[in-house]
Design a protein around this motif. Structure first.
Motif, PDB file in Angstrom:
ATOM      1  N   UNK A 289      40.964  41.767  37.009  1.00 55.26           N
ATOM      2  CA  UNK A 289      39.567  41.406  37.237  1.00 55.26           C
ATOM      3  C   UNK A 289      39.245  40.171  36.393  1.00 55.26           C
ATOM      4  N   UNK A 290      38.343  39.307  36.876  1.00 53.55           N
ATOM      5  CA  UNK A 290      38.152  37.998  36.251  1.00 53.55           C
ATOM      6  C   UNK A 290      37.713  38.028  34.790  1.00 53.55           C
ATOM      7  N   UNK A 291      36.965  39.046  34.387  1.00 57.39           N
ATOM      8  CA  UNK A 291      36.425  39.030  33.027  1.00 57.39           C
ATOM      9  C   UNK A 291      37.319  39.755  32.025  1.00 57.39           C
TER      10      UNK A 291
ATOM     11  N   UNK B 204      42.804  43.347  40.170  1.00 56.52           N
ATOM     12  CA  UNK B 204      42.045  42.568  41.137  1.00 56.52           C
ATOM     13  C   UNK B 204      42.465  43.013  42.532  1.00 56.52           C
ATOM     14  N   UNK B 205      41.676  43.843  43.161  1.00 57.04           N
ATOM     15  CA  UNK B 205      42.057  44.442  44.447  1.00 57.04           C
ATOM     16  C   UNK B 205      41.980  43.453  45.606  1.00 57.04           C
ATOM     17  N   UNK B 206      41.494  42.229  45.343  1.00 59.56           N
ATOM     18  CA  UNK B 206      41.372  41.253  46.415  1.00 59.56           C
ATOM     19  C   UNK B 206      42.693  40.563  46.730  1.00 59.56           C
ATOM     20  N   UNK B 207      43.642  40.630  45.798  1.00 54.97           N
ATOM     21  CA  UNK B 207      44.904  39.930  45.991  1.00 54.97           C
ATOM     22  C   UNK B 207      46.067  40.885  46.108  1.00 54.97           C
ATOM     23  N   UNK B 208      47.237  40.337  46.445  1.00 48.83           N
ATOM     24  CA  UNK B 208      48.444  41.155  46.568  1.00 48.83           C
ATOM     25  C   UNK B 208      49.574  40.551  45.756  1.00 48.83           C
ATOM     26  N   UNK B 209      49.210  40.029  44.594  1.00 51.09           N
ATOM     27  CA  UNK B 209      50.238  39.509  43.718  1.00 51.09           C
ATOM     28  C   UNK B 209      50.183  38.014  43.498  1.00 51.09           C
TER      29      UNK B 209
END
Length: 276
Positions: free
Chosen positions: A245-247, A234-239
Motif C-alpha cells: 500500500x502506498x503509505x 497493494x491488491x491493484x497489482x500482480x507483482x
C-alpha cells in the motif's frame, strides 16, 4: 530482469565468467567491469580504486562479497550487470573468442537455478515458472524466494510469475502436496488456515488447551502476522511495481518481507518433515 539473487556460490560462479588469468585475455575488460561497479554504486569498494592492480575475478569477488553483507540490492544489480556484460561480449557463444567455457556456464546455471532463476544457453536470464513445477522442484524454487525475502528484498514478497504472494504460493503448494488439490477460489485466510491444519500447525480458530506445546502460541501468532502482512499488499497489482500500500514506510515494508520469508520457511520446513 534488473536483479538476480546472490549467494557465495553465485559469487564464485560469476567470478569464473570474467577470470582470464590462465588464458589469453578475453572480454569483458577491466573497464567494462568498472562500468558495472559504477552502475551498481559500488566503486567505493573496488580494490583497484587505489591503483593496485587486482585480477578481474578477485576484483569482482571482493566487491560482491562486501555487497552481499552490506547492501544486497546492489549485489543483485551488479550480478545481473556482469551477466549482461559477458553476454554482450559473446561469452555464452561457444564460437566466440570470449566464450567462458562449458563448465563455467554450467556452474552459474546450476547456482542460479537453485535460487529460482533460469540461465539460457545464450546468457539470457528469466524466472523459473512456478506454475510448471511441482513436488520437490517447486519446494526448491520457493526456497529461493524465501532466502531473498528473509533478507528483506522487496520483490521477493511476490512469487513472481504468479498473482500470489509468497506465503499464498507456499500454502497452495503445501495443500496440494498433502491433500492432493487446493481450493483455487479460497481467500487468503482460508487458504493459509488449511495449510496450517495440513501441517498440524495451530491457528486462532483452534482454542488453546491446557498442556499444549508452547509452539502453538507461536504458530497462532505467525498465522495472524501472515494475514496482517497480506492486508498491507497493494491488491491493484500482480507483482509489477511496489507490492505494498502506498503509505507503508520503507522500514515497515522491509519487516513485512522478512516476516513473509520466516513464515514461508517454517511452512516449507514442516512440509519436508511430513514428506521427507
Amino acid at each position: 530482469m534488473d536483479r538476480v539473487p546472490v549467494n557465495d556460490t553465485i559469487i564464485y560462479a560469476l567470478a569464473r565468467l570474467v577470470d582470464d588469468a590462465q588464458k589469453d585475455r578475453r572480454d569483458p575488460s577491466h573497464s567494462d567491469i568498472e562500468f558495472q561497479f559504477k552502475r551498481a554504486g559500488l566503486t567505493h569498494v573496488d580494490p583497484n580504486k587505489d591503483g593496485s592492480p587486482v585480477g578481474k575475478a578477485k576484483r569482482l569477488r571482493t566487491v560482491l562479497s562486501w555487497a552481499i553483507e552490506n547492501d544486497i540490492a546492489k549485489a543483485e544489480t551488479l550480478s545481473v550487470g556482469i551477466i549482461s556484460a559477458v553476454k554482450g561480449c559473446g561469452g555464452f557463444r561457444n564460437t566466440s573468442p570470449n566464450f567462458v567455457g562449458v563448465d563455467a556456464a554450467a556452474d552459474l546455471s546450476g547456482a542460479l537455478h537453485a535460487e529460482g532463476i533460469v540461465l539460457g544457453e545464450d546468457g539470457s536470464i528469466s524466472l523459473v515458472a512456478l506454475e510448471n513445477l511441482s513436488g520437490r522442484n517447486l519446494t526448491q524454487a520457493l526456497r529461493g524466494y524465501v532466502n531473498r525475502a528473509k533478507k528483506g528484498i522487496e520483490d521477493a514478497a511476490l512469487a513472481v510469475g504468479t498473482s500470489k504472494d509468497l506465503v499464498e504460493a507456499v500454502a497452495a503448494h503445501v495443500i496440494r502436496e498433502l491433500w492432493g488439490s487446493y481450493p483455487s477460489t479460497a481467500n487468503f485466510p482460508s487458504l493459509l488456515g488449511q495449510a496450517f491444519v495440513a501441517l498440524e500447525m495451530a491457528t486462532p480458530e483452534q482454542e488453546s488447551v491446557q498442556g499444549e506445546h508452547q509452539r502453538c502460541r507461536l504458530e497462532r501468532s505467525l498465522y495472524e502476522t501472515a494475514c496482517a502482512v497480506n492486508n498491507l499488499r497493494n491488491k491493484q497489482g500482480t507483482g509489477h511495481g511496489r507490492p505494498w500500500v502506498p503509505d507503508l514506510r520503507a522500514g515497515e515494508a522491509k519487516a513485512a518481507v522478512e516476516f513473509i520469508g520466516v513464515i514461508s520457511e517454517l511452512m516449507l520446513d514442516n512440509l519436508e518433515r511430513k514428506k521427507p
